[in-house]
Design a protein around this motif. Structure first.
Motif: not given
Length: 205
Positions: A122-139
């Motif tokens: 919504r805000l037009g930013y990218r997440p920090q590089p490590s966050d999507p991988g760590r999030l996907a590993a959990l959920v």
């Protein structure tokens, strides 16, 4: 704005900017990374002051380019590299870029009123590089996309069911619960703690 307290072999780091919902500035991120790197504790507990763990990035900072600062990855990287047991004791809502610090911890516990969202789409930013991988590993990838791409805000019960957090506990027992989870690590040899952590991370012990 970062408070560091040591009790024996446990280091508790508190985000202490409650008047701004613990929104993270670059200085806070740098202090967080420095505090984690400096401690020789066996256990690290990360929590917040007030009723919100963190609203994410400081808005004034974002307008000044905070979103592109390497301080985000430095902070979450320091937490991820901590050789002992790290626990995010989430005293309230976890939002935006603050997700990175919690995702880098080994365990996450939260109060019933906590909610979780990362509004980068919504805000037009990218997440920090490590966050999507760590999030996907959990959920899992699909639920990570629900949070990141579909912009879904989830409550504590959903976060527990998805695996984003590991336990829900009452606000007045949050730190006691974290200490209970840390009991065996605190009693063990630090080399043993580090070896078990590497093994569960899929690394060479």
């Amino acid at each position: 704005m970062i408070r560091v307290e040591h009790s024996g072999d446990c280091c508790t780091i508190t985000l202490a900017r409650p008047e701004k919902a613990n929104a993270l500035t670059e200085a806070m991120l740098k202090s967080l990374a420095s505090a984690v790197l400096a401690t020789s504790a066996k256990v690290l507990i990360l929590t917040g002051e007030g009723k919100v763990f963190s609203a994410g990035a400081d808005l004034d900072g974002m307008r000044a380019g905070l979103g592109l600062s390497p301080a985000w990855e430095a902070a979450s990287g320091a937490i991820a590299a901590f050789p002992g047991l790290s626990i995010a004791a989430l005293n309230g809502t976890l939002a935006g870029g603050a997700m990175g610090a919690a995702l880098a911890c080994d365990l996450r516990i939260a109060v019933p009123s906590a909610s979780f969202f990362y509004p980068v789409m919504r805000l037009g930013y990218r997440p920090q590089p490590s966050d999507p991988g760590r999030l996907a590993a959990l959920v899992g990838p699909a639920r990570a996309k629900m949070i990141l791409l579909a912009g879904q805000k989830i409550d504590a019960e959903t976060a527990l069911a998805w695996g984003l957090i590991d336990r829900i506990c009452a606000p007045d027992t949050l730190i006691d619960t974290a200490m209970s989870l840390a009991e065996h690590a605190l009693a063990a040899d630090p080399g043993h703690v580090a070896a078990l952590k590497r093994m569960t991370n899929g690394e060479t012990p």
